[in-house]
Design a protein around this motif. Sequence first.
Motif, short mmCIF file in Angstrom:
data_model
loop_
_atom_site.label_atom_id
_atom_site.label_comp_id
_atom_site.label_asym_id
_atom_site.label_seq_id
_atom_site.Cartn_x
_atom_site.Cartn_y
_atom_site.Cartn_z
N CYS A 278 0.83 -1.21 0.00
CA CYS A 278 0.00 0.00 0.00
C CYS A 278 0.86 1.26 0.00
CB CYS A 278 -0.94 -0.01 1.20
SG CYS A 278 -2.29 -1.20 1.10
N VAL A 279 1.96 1.23 0.76
CA VAL A 279 2.87 2.38 0.76
C VAL A 279 3.47 2.58 -0.62
CG1 VAL A 279 5.00 3.31 1.74
CG2 VAL A 279 3.36 2.14 3.23
N GLU A 280 3.83 1.49 -1.29
CA GLU A 280 4.35 1.58 -2.65
C GLU A 280 3.32 2.18 -3.60
OE1 GLU A 280 5.58 -2.31 -3.76
OE2 GLU A 280 7.23 -2.40 -2.32
N ILE A 281 2.07 1.79 -3.44
CA ILE A 281 1.00 2.35 -4.28
C ILE A 281 0.86 3.84 -4.03
CG2 ILE A 281 -1.49 2.32 -4.70
CD1 ILE A 281 -1.40 -0.70 -4.04
N LEU A 366 -7.30 -2.63 9.26
CA LEU A 366 -7.02 -1.91 8.02
C LEU A 366 -5.55 -1.49 7.98
CD1 LEU A 366 -8.71 -0.67 5.56
CD2 LEU A 366 -8.44 1.50 6.77
N VAL A 367 -4.80 -2.03 7.02
CA VAL A 367 -3.42 -1.59 6.82
C VAL A 367 -3.40 -0.58 5.68
CG1 VAL A 367 -2.43 -3.72 7.71
CG2 VAL A 367 -2.89 -3.50 5.26
N GLY A 368 -2.33 0.16 5.58
CA GLY A 368 -2.20 1.15 4.52
C GLY A 368 -1.74 2.48 5.05
N ILE A 369 -1.89 3.51 4.25
CA ILE A 369 -1.24 4.80 4.51
C ILE A 369 -2.08 5.90 3.90
CG2 ILE A 369 0.14 4.73 2.39
CD1 ILE A 369 1.62 5.82 5.73
N GLU A 370 -1.89 7.11 4.38
CA GLU A 370 -2.48 8.29 3.73
C GLU A 370 -1.65 9.51 4.06
OE1 GLU A 370 -6.78 10.58 3.37
OE2 GLU A 370 -6.35 9.38 5.17
N ASN A 371 -1.39 10.29 3.02
CA ASN A 371 -0.75 11.59 3.20
C ASN A 371 -1.35 12.58 2.22
OD1 ASN A 371 1.48 11.57 5.27
ND2 ASN A 371 2.05 9.75 4.09
N THR A 372 -1.12 13.85 2.46
CA THR A 372 -1.64 14.92 1.61
C THR A 372 -0.51 15.46 0.74
OG1 THR A 372 -3.31 15.49 3.26
CG2 THR A 372 -2.77 17.17 1.63
N PHE A 373 -0.77 15.51 -0.58
CA PHE A 373 0.25 15.86 -1.55
C PHE A 373 -0.18 17.04 -2.41
CE2 PHE A 373 0.89 11.38 -0.66
CZ PHE A 373 2.26 11.24 -0.60
#
Length: 394
Positions: A278-281, A366-373
Amino acid sequence: MSVPQSELSLRMARFRDRMDSDCPDWETAAITEKINLYYFTGTIQDGLLVIPRNGDAVFWVRKSFERAVSESEFPDIRPMTSYRDIAAAGGKKEKPVHLELDTVTLVQYQRMQKHFACGGFRGLDMQVSAVRAKKSPYEFALMERAGAIHRRVLEDLAPGLMHEGMDEVELSTALYAVMVREGHQGIIRFGMWNEMLLGQINFGTSSICPTCVDTPGGIAGLHPSVPMSGSRNRKLKPGDLVVIDIGCGVEGYQTDKTLSYMFREPIPDAAIKVHEQCVEIQNEVAQRLRPGAVPSAIYEEIVSGLEPAFLENFMGYGRDTVKFLGHGIGLLIDEAPVIAKGFDEPLEEGMVFAVEPKKGIKDVGLVGIENTFAVTPGGGRSLTGRHPGLLLVP
């Protein structure tokens, strides 16, 4: 604290240009939704902003006129008691008036029909969304501040708030106090009148509980009447995955970030590998956030490259999956455009997206990531940090 008049003038000019382009025969636009009113006038007071094509805009305020005048640098603010006052001053309109049809209430619509002699009503929601999607340097500065608070709290301070036996509500309240102390405005805003204090804060499988909000994550909730708060019954224990998906706002402008933690013990290796993918995505999507790129094409390129087995429970869990990889953000957490099918207008420098690839895993969460770009010629620039998540909390 006022929004500068130069900023308000720039926004109005961009809106007029967009209306000229999309609706060449437009004559009058009327803004009534509070977040849009703030965007164009610098105050959130109750009223109606009337924008004639050939003439100066007027902000008619019902309550509070005095506060609107003290807060706003908008050049023409007038008091009103009802739409009748606006109709008396504006005269008859031969052409349709353009309104926010997505948010105007039926009562407001009926009152406008009663008082405004015009050739009907049309929408302007897409035009306002398109103008708001491209952020000015003034807006960027506020989002940079929000992102810095977000990064510091979730990456540096949140692990110290966790202890064995605490419940989700306890972590939520502790985190809220820290966020506000660090500069968070105390509330986050979504479309369709939805507001929250922070967001989704979960232990383990609470993060994949079904929810009414169109998001990949879930939440157990405090009670059926309060489904978007944490649970007092869910206690933190060693081996738990902790998922914190929250917004942060400064003077109206928000960033969105999700970071996950492993409390005392790692989660299963298979779940860690899914998280890493998910981080790679996220990073692949961010690389594509360049001017000229098309959101729907980004979505198709990324999703078509994923294995069918990975797509199961991707962007949610079970039946509660969503069909996007990221969303625009600014005065609302969920703004247009969206990295999804159907969003075919090319990106522009100045747009900002929250990118959130996530996947639900049975018995884990729930695994995964979120950031604002921010969209830049060199690809997405993170406003909220780059930590890959799954911090081990001792």
